[in-house]
Design a protein around this motif. Structure first.
Motif, PDB file in Angstrom:
ATOM      1  N   ALA A 128       0.701  -1.076   0.011  1.00 43.82           N
ATOM      2  CA  ALA A 128      -0.235   0.158  -0.075  1.00 43.82           C
ATOM      3  C   ALA A 128       0.739   1.406   0.004  1.00 43.82           C
ATOM      4  N   LYS A 129       2.285   1.142   0.412  1.00 44.43           N
ATOM      5  CA  LYS A 129       3.042   2.256   0.286  1.00 44.43           C
ATOM      6  C   LYS A 129       2.718   3.336   1.341  1.00 44.43           C
ATOM      7  N   GLU A 130       2.192   2.847   2.650  1.00 41.14           N
ATOM      8  CA  GLU A 130       1.797   3.753   3.608  1.00 41.14           C
ATOM      9  C   GLU A 130       2.957   3.873   4.513  1.00 41.14           C
ATOM     10  N   GLU A 131       3.122   5.069   5.082  1.00 41.83           N
ATOM     11  CA  GLU A 131       3.860   5.246   6.117  1.00 41.83           C
ATOM     12  C   GLU A 131       3.740   4.601   7.544  1.00 41.83           C
ATOM     13  N   SER A 132       2.458   4.441   7.738  1.00 40.12           N
ATOM     14  CA  SER A 132       2.068   3.757   8.850  1.00 40.12           C
ATOM     15  C   SER A 132       2.427   2.377   8.946  1.00 40.12           C
ATOM     16  N   LYS A 133       2.817   1.816   7.845  1.00 36.35           N
ATOM     17  CA  LYS A 133       2.887   0.275   7.697  1.00 36.35           C
ATOM     18  C   LYS A 133       4.418   0.074   7.583  1.00 36.35           C
ATOM     19  N   SER A 134       4.686  -1.322   8.262  1.00 33.34           N
ATOM     20  CA  SER A 134       6.252  -1.609   8.032  1.00 33.34           C
ATOM     21  C   SER A 134       6.406  -2.490   6.907  1.00 33.34           C
ATOM     22  N   GLY A 135       7.238  -2.913   6.423  1.00 32.93           N
ATOM     23  CA  GLY A 135       7.463  -3.792   5.252  1.00 32.93           C
ATOM     24  C   GLY A 135       8.467  -3.165   4.106  1.00 32.93           C
ATOM     25  N   PHE A 136       8.764  -4.172   3.115  1.00 31.34           N
ATOM     26  CA  PHE A 136       9.662  -3.799   2.133  1.00 31.34           C
ATOM     27  C   PHE A 136       8.950  -3.186   1.168  1.00 31.34           C
ATOM     28  N   ALA A 137       9.287  -2.277   0.467  1.00 28.50           N
ATOM     29  CA  ALA A 137       8.842  -1.610  -0.869  1.00 28.50           C
ATOM     30  C   ALA A 137       8.497  -2.727  -1.819  1.00 28.50           C
ATOM     31  N   PRO A 138       7.452  -2.575  -2.170  1.00 27.58           N
ATOM     32  CA  PRO A 138       7.209  -3.801  -3.320  1.00 27.58           C
ATOM     33  C   PRO A 138       8.365  -3.880  -4.570  1.00 27.58           C
ATOM     34  N   GLU A 139       8.983  -2.751  -4.876  1.00 23.88           N
ATOM     35  CA  GLU A 139       9.916  -2.562  -5.598  1.00 23.88           C
ATOM     36  C   GLU A 139      11.214  -3.274  -5.574  1.00 23.88           C
ATOM     37  N   VAL A 140      11.527  -3.585  -4.016  1.00 23.63           N
ATOM     38  CA  VAL A 140      12.581  -4.451  -3.682  1.00 23.63           C
ATOM     39  C   VAL A 140      12.371  -5.605  -3.026  1.00 23.63           C
ATOM     40  N   ALA A 141      11.037  -6.131  -2.951  1.00 21.86           N
ATOM     41  CA  ALA A 141      10.666  -7.182  -2.122  1.00 21.86           C
ATOM     42  C   ALA A 141      11.158  -8.521  -2.691  1.00 21.86           C
ATOM     43  N   TYR A 142      11.310  -8.550  -4.025  1.00 22.61           N
ATOM     44  CA  TYR A 142      11.803  -9.901  -4.737  1.00 22.61           C
ATOM     45  C   TYR A 142      13.248 -10.161  -4.493  1.00 22.61           C
ATOM     46  N   GLU A 143      13.808  -9.039  -4.665  1.00 20.03           N
ATOM     47  CA  GLU A 143      15.419  -9.233  -4.462  1.00 20.03           C
ATOM     48  C   GLU A 143      15.863  -9.181  -3.152  1.00 20.03           C
ATOM     49  N   SER A 144      15.103  -8.551  -2.033  1.00 22.30           N
ATOM     50  CA  SER A 144      15.273  -8.762  -0.764  1.00 22.30           C
ATOM     51  C   SER A 144      15.378 -10.226  -0.187  1.00 22.30           C
TER      52      SER A 144
END
Length: 222
Positions: A128-144
């Motif tokens: 959702a790319k929301e500042e209130s949420k933790s997590g990897f950005a979708p753009e780097v999730a696969y590589e991470s």
């Protein structure tokens, strides 16, 4: 009993959503018990529920000790701080659903290796790319995901977790779920098997978007 009826109703809704898109998919239900007492958890266990999720290490510790006689499957679903890693590992939960950063992965790997332990884990994606949420950005999730899988052998990556967009606009929520699903589909060839999406307000939509694990709190404990 109200809890039993709540569980029956939730399962019926899960099954209806599942059958509408994929009769062969199995959907796992994790009961989010963060606002519930040990007595309520025990009551839901007696109705047939086995997997429960907590988002605070202290609460998970307290409840897992008080319910130690029951064969419960504990999931940690909250934001894990590095200074809480040791306490979490003492509990030995079935799964950590919220691996949200490379820093956390590296610290977790150090502690797991030191204790000669492994931990089933899901990579959290902030689709959702929301500042209130933790997590990897979708753009780097696969590589991470691949990086952690290669560099942190004691972390047993099983798939992805995400939280739907915080809005009443179903199209926006759907878009966030579909974003995570697209990453998951790429990772299936890397062994990913779990796509944890959907909470009480949006779990049927999450199932329609590919989820095979839902996390329900208020739907069950109301």
């Amino acid at each position: 009993m109200q809890l039993e009826q709540n569980l029956i109703d939730a399962i019926e809704r899960i099954e209806k959503a599942r059958i509408s898109v994929d009769r062969h998919r199995i959907i796992k239900l994790v009961a989010v018990s963060k606002y519930s007492s040990s007595e309520e958890i025990k009551a839901l266990y007696q109705c047939g529920q086995r997997a429960f999720g907590e988002n605070k290490v202290q609460d998970l510790q307290t409840k897992s000790i008080s319910l130690d006689s029951l064969p419960l499957e504990w999931h940690f679903i909250g934001t894990l701080q590095t200074n809480k890693i040791n306490a979490l590992l003492k509990i030995k939960p079935f799964m950590l659903q919220s691996l949200h950063s490379l820093e956390l992965a590296q610290e977790l790997q150090k502690r797991l290796q030191k204790e000669n332990l492994s931990l089933n884990t899901l990579l959290q994606v902030n689709s959702a790319k929301e500042e209130s949420k933790s997590g990897f950005a979708p753009e780097v999730a696969y590589e991470s995901y691949l990086k952690i899988k290669e560099e942190c052998p004691n972390i047993k990556l099983c798939g992805l977790m995400s939280i739907g967009a915080h809005t009443q606009d179903l199209k926006v929520i759907q878009k966030s779920f579909e974003c995570t699903r697209n990453i998951y589909e790429k990772l299936q060839k890397e062994g990913a098997q779990i796509l944890s999406m959907g909470m009480s307000s949006d779990f049927t939509l999450a199932i329609e978007c590919g989820s095979n694990l839902v996390r329900l709190g208020s739907t069950l404990f109301k």
